[in-house]
Design a protein around this motif. Structure first.
Motif, short mmCIF file in Angstrom:
data_model
loop_
_atom_site.label_atom_id
_atom_site.label_comp_id
_atom_site.label_asym_id
_atom_site.label_seq_id
_atom_site.Cartn_x
_atom_site.Cartn_y
_atom_site.Cartn_z
N GLU A 1 0.79 -1.10 0.17
CA GLU A 1 0.10 0.07 -0.08
C GLU A 1 0.79 1.23 0.08
O GLU A 1 0.53 2.08 -0.77
N THR A 2 1.94 1.30 0.66
CA THR A 2 2.67 2.42 0.73
C THR A 2 3.52 2.73 -0.52
O THR A 2 3.47 3.72 -0.92
N LEU A 3 3.93 1.66 -1.52
CA LEU A 3 4.56 1.61 -2.61
C LEU A 3 3.41 2.26 -3.62
O LEU A 3 3.94 3.12 -4.35
N VAL A 4 2.30 1.60 -3.61
CA VAL A 4 1.46 2.10 -4.85
C VAL A 4 0.88 3.69 -4.52
O VAL A 4 0.79 4.11 -5.53
N PHE A 5 0.83 3.97 -3.19
CA PHE A 5 0.33 5.30 -3.11
C PHE A 5 1.43 6.31 -2.84
O PHE A 5 1.02 7.62 -2.49
N SER A 6 2.81 5.96 -3.00
CA SER A 6 3.78 6.91 -3.07
C SER A 6 4.32 7.48 -4.49
O SER A 6 4.02 6.45 -5.44
N ASN A 7 4.68 8.55 -4.72
CA ASN A 7 5.29 8.86 -5.81
C ASN A 7 6.82 8.93 -5.79
O ASN A 7 7.37 9.16 -4.58
N LYS A 8 7.44 8.55 -6.94
CA LYS A 8 8.76 8.69 -6.81
C LYS A 8 9.28 10.10 -6.26
O LYS A 8 8.83 11.18 -6.59
N GLY A 9 10.21 10.20 -5.15
CA GLY A 9 10.71 11.25 -4.69
C GLY A 9 10.22 11.37 -3.21
O GLY A 9 10.52 12.32 -2.35
N ASP A 10 9.04 10.83 -2.95
CA ASP A 10 8.41 10.86 -1.80
C ASP A 10 9.35 10.61 -0.42
O ASP A 10 8.97 11.11 0.62
N LEU A 11 10.09 9.54 -0.63
CA LEU A 11 10.90 8.93 0.38
C LEU A 11 12.33 9.56 0.36
O LEU A 11 13.15 9.25 -0.48
N LEU A 12 12.44 10.21 1.37
CA LEU A 12 13.82 10.91 1.64
C LEU A 12 14.95 10.05 1.41
O LEU A 12 14.72 9.00 2.33
N GLY A 13 15.87 10.29 0.53
CA GLY A 13 17.04 9.30 0.68
C GLY A 13 16.81 7.99 -0.39
O GLY A 13 17.83 7.53 -0.78
N ASP A 14 15.58 7.90 -1.11
CA ASP A 14 15.53 6.91 -2.08
C ASP A 14 14.53 7.46 -3.15
O ASP A 14 13.40 7.34 -3.06
N PRO A 15 15.24 8.01 -4.13
CA PRO A 15 14.47 8.75 -5.15
C PRO A 15 13.57 7.74 -6.09
O PRO A 15 12.62 8.20 -6.78
N ASN A 16 13.99 6.52 -6.02
CA ASN A 16 13.08 5.68 -6.96
C ASN A 16 11.99 4.84 -6.13
O ASN A 16 11.20 4.08 -6.82
N PHE A 17 11.92 5.05 -5.03
CA PHE A 17 10.75 4.25 -4.26
C PHE A 17 9.51 5.11 -4.67
O PHE A 17 9.24 6.41 -4.69
N GLY A 18 8.48 4.30 -4.88
CA GLY A 18 7.13 4.50 -5.49
C GLY A 18 6.83 4.28 -6.77
O GLY A 18 7.56 4.25 -7.57
N CYS A 19 5.42 4.13 -6.93
CA CYS A 19 4.98 3.73 -8.38
C CYS A 19 4.58 4.86 -9.25
O CYS A 19 4.28 4.94 -10.38
N ASP A 20 4.56 6.16 -8.75
CA ASP A 20 4.11 7.22 -9.61
C ASP A 20 2.68 7.09 -10.34
O ASP A 20 2.53 7.63 -11.41
N LEU A 21 1.76 6.56 -9.63
CA LEU A 21 0.51 6.19 -10.38
C LEU A 21 -0.37 7.18 -10.83
O LEU A 21 -0.85 7.07 -11.94
N VAL B 1 2.00 -0.72 -16.68
CA VAL B 1 1.74 -0.32 -15.45
C VAL B 1 2.10 -1.48 -14.35
O VAL B 1 2.63 -1.26 -13.44
N LYS B 2 1.58 -2.62 -14.63
CA LYS B 2 1.60 -3.76 -13.84
C LYS B 2 3.24 -4.09 -13.77
O LYS B 2 3.56 -4.51 -12.79
N LYS B 3 3.87 -4.03 -14.95
CA LYS B 3 5.41 -4.11 -14.77
C LYS B 3 6.02 -3.29 -13.87
O LYS B 3 7.10 -3.58 -13.33
N ILE B 4 5.63 -2.15 -13.88
CA ILE B 4 6.05 -1.09 -13.00
C ILE B 4 6.09 -1.37 -11.41
O ILE B 4 6.90 -1.27 -10.89
N ILE B 5 4.76 -1.93 -11.13
CA ILE B 5 4.38 -2.02 -9.86
C ILE B 5 5.07 -3.48 -9.53
O ILE B 5 5.74 -3.59 -8.44
N ILE B 6 5.12 -4.46 -10.23
CA ILE B 6 5.93 -5.70 -10.05
C ILE B 6 7.40 -5.26 -9.63
O ILE B 6 7.99 -5.90 -8.77
N GLU B 7 8.05 -4.45 -10.49
CA GLU B 7 9.38 -3.95 -10.34
C GLU B 7 9.59 -3.44 -9.04
O GLU B 7 10.66 -3.73 -8.28
N GLN B 8 8.65 -2.63 -8.71
CA GLN B 8 8.76 -2.05 -7.26
C GLN B 8 8.48 -2.89 -6.07
O GLN B 8 9.24 -2.96 -5.06
N ILE B 9 7.76 -4.10 -6.34
CA ILE B 9 7.45 -5.10 -5.34
C ILE B 9 8.51 -5.80 -5.24
O ILE B 9 9.38 -6.28 -4.16
#
Length: 124
Positions: free
Chosen positions: A37-57, A71-79
């Motif tokens: 849930e945190t990954l899906v509802f986060s945008n890249k850059g939301d997590l300080l120190g990790d600019p790649n965290f988040g799905c940017d949905l 989009v499914k591929k992007i989410i799976i990569e984040q997972i």
């Protein structure tokens, strides 16, 4: 390597499975769902120190040349990158787009299921 499945409980009152006075989450499926849930509802850059965290949905929704499979591929990569606990646990992920002609917008619907626990996300 054994993984530690304890995490801070981040439930909120309007969540359907909210538990009052809970501080630690130690059920592996609940930890995975919280992280998902945190990954899906986060945008890249939301997590300080990790600019790649988040799905940017929210941003992805308005890109015209992106399919549900992309989009499914992007989410799976984040997972795969951010939820190591999910290794060897079967899950399903489905993404679809629907047109809301009344409000002149597209809607992205994401269905995630793991061990009988269903998480639906609607991005509009």
């Amino acid at each position: 390597m054994e993984l530690n499945f304890k995490d801070i409980y981040i439930g909120y009152k309007s969540h359907p499975k909210f538990t009052i006075n809970k501080i630690i989450e130690d059920d592996i499926i609940q930890v995975i769902v919280q992280k998902y849930e945190t990954l899906v509802f986060s945008n890249k850059g939301d997590l300080l120190g990790d600019p790649n965290f988040g799905c940017d949905l929210q941003k992805i929704l308005f890109q015209t040349r992106l399919s549900a499979n992309n989009v499914k591929k992007i989410i799976i990569e984040q997972i795969e990158d951010y939820i190591p606990e999910i290794i060897n646990i079967e899950y399903s992920l489905d993404v679809k787009f629907v047109n809301d002609s009344e409000n002149y917008q597209d809607i992205m619907i994401i269905e995630f299921e793991i061990s009988g626990y269903n998480v639906s996300a609607v991005i509009s």
